[in-house]
Design an enzyme around this catalytic site. Structure first.
Site, PDB file in Angstrom:
ATOM      1  N   ASP A 161      -2.483 -18.423   1.076  1.00  0.00           N
ATOM      2  CA  ASP A 161      -3.452 -19.137   0.228  1.00  0.00           C
ATOM      3  C   ASP A 161      -4.153 -20.228   1.034  1.00  0.00           C
ATOM      4  O   ASP A 161      -5.378 -20.387   0.984  1.00  0.00           O
ATOM      5  CB  ASP A 161      -2.773 -19.706  -1.037  1.00  0.00           C
ATOM      6  N   TYR A 213       0.827  -1.205   0.000  1.00  0.00           N
ATOM      7  CA  TYR A 213       0.000   0.000   0.000  1.00  0.00           C
ATOM      8  C   TYR A 213       0.867   1.263   0.000  1.00  0.00           C
ATOM      9  O   TYR A 213       0.457   2.299  -0.511  1.00  0.00           O
ATOM     10  CB  TYR A 213      -0.892   0.040   1.244  1.00  0.00           C
ATOM     11  N   ASP A 267     -11.880  -9.252   5.023  1.00  0.00           N
ATOM     12  CA  ASP A 267     -13.189  -9.289   4.340  1.00  0.00           C
ATOM     13  C   ASP A 267     -13.742 -10.711   4.363  1.00  0.00           C
ATOM     14  O   ASP A 267     -14.926 -10.936   4.606  1.00  0.00           O
ATOM     15  CB  ASP A 267     -13.065  -8.852   2.866  1.00  0.00           C
ATOM     16  N   ASP A 271      -6.053  -7.090   4.379  1.00  0.00           N
ATOM     17  CA  ASP A 271      -7.214  -6.478   3.714  1.00  0.00           C
ATOM     18  C   ASP A 271      -8.121  -7.576   3.182  1.00  0.00           C
ATOM     19  O   ASP A 271      -9.338  -7.577   3.399  1.00  0.00           O
ATOM     20  CB  ASP A 271      -6.726  -5.578   2.574  1.00  0.00           C
ATOM     21  N   LYS A 296       3.496 -15.411   3.093  1.00  0.00           N
ATOM     22  CA  LYS A 296       3.775 -16.169   1.869  1.00  0.00           C
ATOM     23  C   LYS A 296       5.286 -16.363   1.834  1.00  0.00           C
ATOM     24  O   LYS A 296       5.980 -15.978   0.881  1.00  0.00           O
ATOM     25  CB  LYS A 296       3.246 -15.373   0.657  1.00  0.00           C
TER      26      LYS A 296
HETATM   27  C1  IPM Z   1     -10.329  -1.435   4.126  1.00  0.00           C
HETATM   28  C2  IPM Z   1     -10.604  -0.880   2.757  1.00  0.00           C
HETATM   29  C3  IPM Z   1      -9.492   0.080   2.389  1.00  0.00           C
HETATM   30  C4  IPM Z   1      -8.189  -0.703   2.386  1.00  0.00           C
HETATM   31  C5  IPM Z   1      -9.702   0.823   1.062  1.00  0.00           C
HETATM   32  C6  IPM Z   1     -10.993   1.599   1.061  1.00  0.00           C
HETATM   33  C7  IPM Z   1      -8.543   1.724   0.749  1.00  0.00           C
HETATM   34  O1  IPM Z   1     -10.737  -1.911   1.840  1.00  0.00           O
HETATM   35  O2  IPM Z   1     -10.274  -0.646   5.092  1.00  0.00           O
HETATM   36  O3  IPM Z   1     -10.184  -2.652   4.246  1.00  0.00           O
HETATM   37  O4  IPM Z   1      -7.862  -1.353   1.400  1.00  0.00           O
HETATM   38  O5  IPM Z   1      -7.492  -0.656   3.404  1.00  0.00           O
HETATM   39 MG    MG Z   2     -10.710  -3.854   2.692  1.00  0.00          MG
END
Ligand code: IPM
Ligand code: MG
Length: 354
Positions: free
Chosen positions: A221, A140, A249, A245, A189
């Site tokens: 993975d 990032y 999710d 990230d 990884k």
């Molecule tokens: C998160 C989001 C952010 C990230 C985006 C919106 C930049 O996906 O907070 O997980 O990738 O960190």
């Molecule tokens: Mg995210």
């Protein structure tokens, strides 16, 4: 207590409003006062000032004890160059605040078991996983570039970590493990990436200071697969920015809805950045459909981590659980025989139960 509030874009403003409503109820019950200052970031900041993260916003946040954020982003700003996108504002703010440790709990409320896409037998009697994601390093923030060459366009992002960056988050993770089940899984990884090999080296070095904690490693993975195969094997996951990230999710969906999960981003001091893990959901913005629970639970995390108010934090979590027990659901988590309520009503119900 000084709190900077960034309502942001899409559903950000409506869920943040509910979070502040609940904070108000908690402050009355526990008799504390606080000051709120609203500042701009993301798309709304671009519209008003031309940039996603105005200097004033950074200054106000740096002078606050905590920052509460709704969400940023939307199709309207998707065609802007990378450094002018709403997301660049969020990344810039995380960096400016130095919040390197992102705590993302994925807790399954037993009332929502059937909202999870996993089979009930896989979920067993519940899930309580925490992902600790490094937040201000890796791909990032490493050098990124696009160049034109004779072979055509080339672009790269650099995943770079220093030993220091890994050390400081390792301490956060081991300390968190000791407050949980003394179990930590480092996800990386290391079979391919040199930066992952450095992570392993450093994390194992720091582990010697925490002999109580059972440390294991897993390739990313495999971790992605194991999370849906048998999520109950995990308690606390430590990982770098990009992997975190993605995995956070995935972990969140195990619990049924992205709309339920808060997050805390912490640095060296007590100041933190608190935000729901969901995005700005522009498709449902302004329609009173969004689930405000993630934003509301972010306030609980703020009280817990920035203000050491454990009891007040608990009162919010208990109120959320009560409202679910009573069968109230926003659209994202509703099922047969539950009562559908809007964003505003969900906020009212939770605030009333504080
Ligand atoms: C998160 C989001 C952010 C990230 C985006 C919106 C930049 O996906 O907070 O997980 O990738 O960190
Ligand atoms: Mg995210």
């Amino acid at each position: 207590m000084k709190i900077a509030v960034i309502s942001g874009d899409g559903i950000g403003p409506e869920v943040t409003k509910q979070a502040l409503k609940v904070l108000d109820a908690v402050s009355k019950k526990y008799n504390f006062s606080y000051e709120v200052e609203e500042v701009l970031m993301g798309g709304t900041a671009i519209d008003k000032t031309g940039i996603p993260l105005p200097e004033e916003t950074v200054n106000v946040c740096l002078n606050s004890d905590a920052v509460l954020l709704g969400a940023v982003g939307g199709v309207k700003w998707d065609t802007l160059p990378g450094h002018l996108r709403p997301e660049a504002g969020l990344l810039g703010l995380r960096k400016a605040l130095g919040v390197f440790a992102n705590l993302r709990p994925a807790i399954l409320f037993p009332q929502l078991k059937s909202a999870s896409t996993l089979k009930e037998e896989v979920l067993g009697d519940g899930l309580d996983i925490m992902v600790i994601r490094e937040l201000i390093g890796g791909a990032y923030f490493g050098e990124k570039k696009r160049i034109e060459t004779e072979e055509g366009t080339k672009a790269w992002d650099t995943m770079m970590y220093s030993a220091h960056e890994i050390e400081r988050i390792s301490h956060v993770a081991f300390k968190a493990a000791m407050k949980r089940k003394n179990k930590l899984t480092l996800v990386d990884k290391a079979n391919v990436l040199e930066s992952s090999r450095l992570w392993r080296e450093i994390v194992f070095k720091i582990a010697k200071e925490y002999p109580e904690v059972d440390l294991s490693t897993m390739y990313v993975d495999n971790a992605a697969m194991q999370l849906i195969r048998n999520p109950r094997q995990f308690d606390l996951i430590l990982t770098e920015n990009l992997f975190g990230d993605i995995l956070s999710d995935e972990a969140s969906m195990l619990t049924g809805s992205l709309g339920m999960l808060p997050s805390a981003s912490l640095g060296e001091g007590k100041r933190g950045l608190y935000e729901p893990i969901h995005g700005s959901a522009p498709d449902i913005a302004g329609q009173d459909k969004a689930n405000p629970v993630a934003a509301i639970l972010s306030v609980a995390m703020m009280l817990r981590y920035s203000f050491d108010m454990e009891e007040a934090a608990n009162s919010i979590e208990v109120a959320v659980s009560k409202v679910l027990d009573e069968g109230y659901r926003t659209l994202d988590i509703h099922e047969i025989e539950t009562k559908i309520v809007g964003t505003e009503m969900m906020g009212d119900l939770i605030a009333e139960r504080i």
